[in-house]
Enzyme design. Structure first.
Site, PDB file in Angstrom:
ATOM      1  N   ASN A   9       0.862  -1.183   0.000  1.00 39.96           N
ATOM      2  CA  ASN A   9       0.000   0.000   0.000  1.00 39.96           C
ATOM      3  C   ASN A   9       0.901   1.237   0.000  1.00 39.96           C
ATOM      4  OD1 ASN A   9      -1.802   2.044   0.478  1.00 39.96           O
ATOM      5  ND2 ASN A   9      -2.394   1.354   2.540  1.00 39.96           N
ATOM      6  N   LYS A  11       0.119   4.228  -0.178  1.00 39.93           N
ATOM      7  CA  LYS A  11      -0.506   5.408   0.450  1.00 39.93           C
ATOM      8  C   LYS A  11      -0.266   6.625  -0.459  1.00 39.93           C
ATOM      9  CE  LYS A  11      -0.124   3.108   4.838  1.00 39.93           C
ATOM     10  NZ  LYS A  11      -0.037   3.182   6.293  1.00 39.93           N
ATOM     11  N   HIS A  98      -9.421   1.041   5.169  1.00 42.15           N
ATOM     12  CA  HIS A  98      -8.133   1.253   5.840  1.00 42.15           C
ATOM     13  C   HIS A  98      -8.347   2.203   7.021  1.00 42.15           C
ATOM     14  CE1 HIS A  98      -4.013   2.400   6.612  1.00 42.15           C
ATOM     15  NE2 HIS A  98      -3.665   1.316   5.935  1.00 42.15           N
ATOM     16  N   GLU A 100      -6.726   4.625   7.983  1.00 41.99           N
ATOM     17  CA  GLU A 100      -6.514   6.043   7.650  1.00 41.99           C
ATOM     18  C   GLU A 100      -7.762   6.630   6.985  1.00 41.99           C
ATOM     19  OE1 GLU A 100      -2.837   5.363   5.592  1.00 41.99           O
ATOM     20  OE2 GLU A 100      -1.906   4.862   7.504  1.00 41.99           O
ATOM     21  N   GLU A 170      -4.988  -4.930  10.669  1.00 39.11           N
ATOM     22  CA  GLU A 170      -3.969  -3.897  10.864  1.00 39.11           C
ATOM     23  C   GLU A 170      -4.255  -3.161  12.169  1.00 39.11           C
ATOM     24  OE1 GLU A 170      -2.184  -2.696   6.772  1.00 39.11           O
ATOM     25  OE2 GLU A 170      -3.843  -1.359   7.233  1.00 39.11           O
ATOM     26  N   GLY A 176       2.817   2.483  10.882  1.00 43.02           N
ATOM     27  CA  GLY A 176       3.752   3.598  10.741  1.00 43.02           C
ATOM     28  C   GLY A 176       4.442   3.995  12.031  1.00 43.02           C
ATOM     29  N   SER A 216       3.853  -1.916  10.427  1.00 39.66           N
ATOM     30  CA  SER A 216       5.306  -1.941  10.637  1.00 39.66           C
ATOM     31  C   SER A 216       5.929  -3.291  10.286  1.00 39.66           C
ATOM     32  CB  SER A 216       5.664  -1.523  12.068  1.00 39.66           C
ATOM     33  OG  SER A 216       5.243  -0.202  12.302  1.00 39.66           O
TER      34      SER A 216
HETATM   35  P1  13P Z   1       3.232   0.506   7.735  1.00 44.89           P
HETATM   36  O1  13P Z   1       3.791  -0.764   7.161  1.00 44.89           O
HETATM   37  O2  13P Z   1       3.915   1.745   7.257  1.00 44.89           O
HETATM   38  O3  13P Z   1       3.118   0.437   9.235  1.00 44.89           O
HETATM   39  O4  13P Z   1       1.722   0.632   7.182  1.00 44.89           O
HETATM   40  C1  13P Z   1       0.888  -0.463   7.247  1.00 44.89           C
HETATM   41  C2  13P Z   1      -0.352  -0.141   6.508  1.00 44.89           C
HETATM   42  O5  13P Z   1      -1.111   0.708   6.911  1.00 44.89           O
HETATM   43  C3  13P Z   1      -0.599  -0.855   5.250  1.00 44.89           C
HETATM   44  O6  13P Z   1      -1.883  -0.621   4.778  1.00 44.89           O
END
Ligand code: 13P
Length: 253
Positions: A9, A11, A98, A100, A170, A176, A216
């Site tokens: 992803n 982002k 997601h 976010e 997740e 992150g 992560s």
């Molecule tokens: P990170 O791997 O940066 O923690 O993000 C995970 C994520 O949100 C994948 O959709």
């Protein structure tokens, strides 16, 4: 055997040239070393780079996913992208729900349900995210939160439809942050999710669904996380922006 999946992803990262370089590097790496046939690789760039990605994907092993889709079919929804548009660009997967999107765009379980419906109507496989926030984990509410997300977002589907899904667990506190769920924490909740699916749709359906871990995940911890019986791969954020790291994760099964 359930499919192993490593999905990246991106982002809101990369410009056109950077996107081109990243995908080329992934392609080169895939030419050098074949992925196990039971492992699928999916890259999910931002909308403007989907066409580039699907073009590259024609000659390679990876598949392409979008990061979001509209709840609506078509019409006066400025800025939105429909499932039919994604389908017309040969996008195979789409991330939905997601954290976010839930946090910054107030995406609720009902919207997740609608997006999943739009995608399935268009033959695109949803990668549906679930996971608890830190305060919910601290209050030991992770099971209730995930159960509600899955029931409200997905349990209106038929078993045939459900089989098209990929689930991504997740934990928001691990995204992150550099904090990863321990392999035991991941296994515990993945098994819980699979059991929920088995209770609703039967064991055969539950056994077929790939459940990915996200948060992560990186080359140094992927192997340990993926070694759990109910963890079928990863949804990777930060570490998918470097071809070398993304490939190392894809070879961690
Ligand atoms: P990170 O791997 O940066 O923690 O993000 C995970 C994520 O949100 C994948 O959709």
């Amino acid at each position: 055997m359930r499919k192993h999946i490593v999905a990246g992803n991106w982002k809101m990262n990369n410009t056109f040239d950077e996107a081109d370089e990243l995908i080329s590097n992934i392609l080169d790496a895939l030419e050098e070393k074949n992925l196990d046939r039971n492992t699928s690789m999916i890259i999910c760039p931002p909308f403007p780079f989907l066409e580039m990605a699907t073009d590259y994907a024609k000659d390679s092993y990876f598949e392409v996913g979008a990061q979001d889709v509209s709840t609506e079919e078509k019409g006066a929804y400025t800025g939105e992208v429909s499932a039919a548009m994604l389908k017309s660009m040969e996008v195979s997967y789409c991330i939905v729900g997601h954290s976010e999107r839930r946090q910054y765009h107030h995406e609720c379980n009902l919207m997740v349900a609608k997006k999943v419906d739009r995608l399935l109507e268009n033959g695109i496989r949803p990668i549906v995210c679930c996971g608890e926030r830190l305060e919910e984990r601290e209050a030991n509410k992770q099971f209730d939160v995930v159960k509600q997300q899955i029931e409200e977002g997905l349990f209106h589907l038929t078993a045939e439809q459900f089989k098209e899904l990929v689930i991504a667990y997740e934990p928001v506190w691990a995204i992150g942050t550099g904090k990863t769920a321990t392999p035991e924490q991941a296994q515990e909740i993945h098994a819980f999710i699979r059991n929920l699916i088995a209770e609703k749709y039967g064991k055969a359906v539950a056994d077929e669904i790939s459940i990915l871990y996200g948060g992560s995940c990186k080359p140094s911890n992927a192997k340990e996380i993926f070694s759990n019986p109910d963890v079928d791969g990863g949804l990777i954020g930060g570490a998918c922006l470097k071809a070398e790291d993304f490939m190392a994760i894809a070879f961690s099964f």
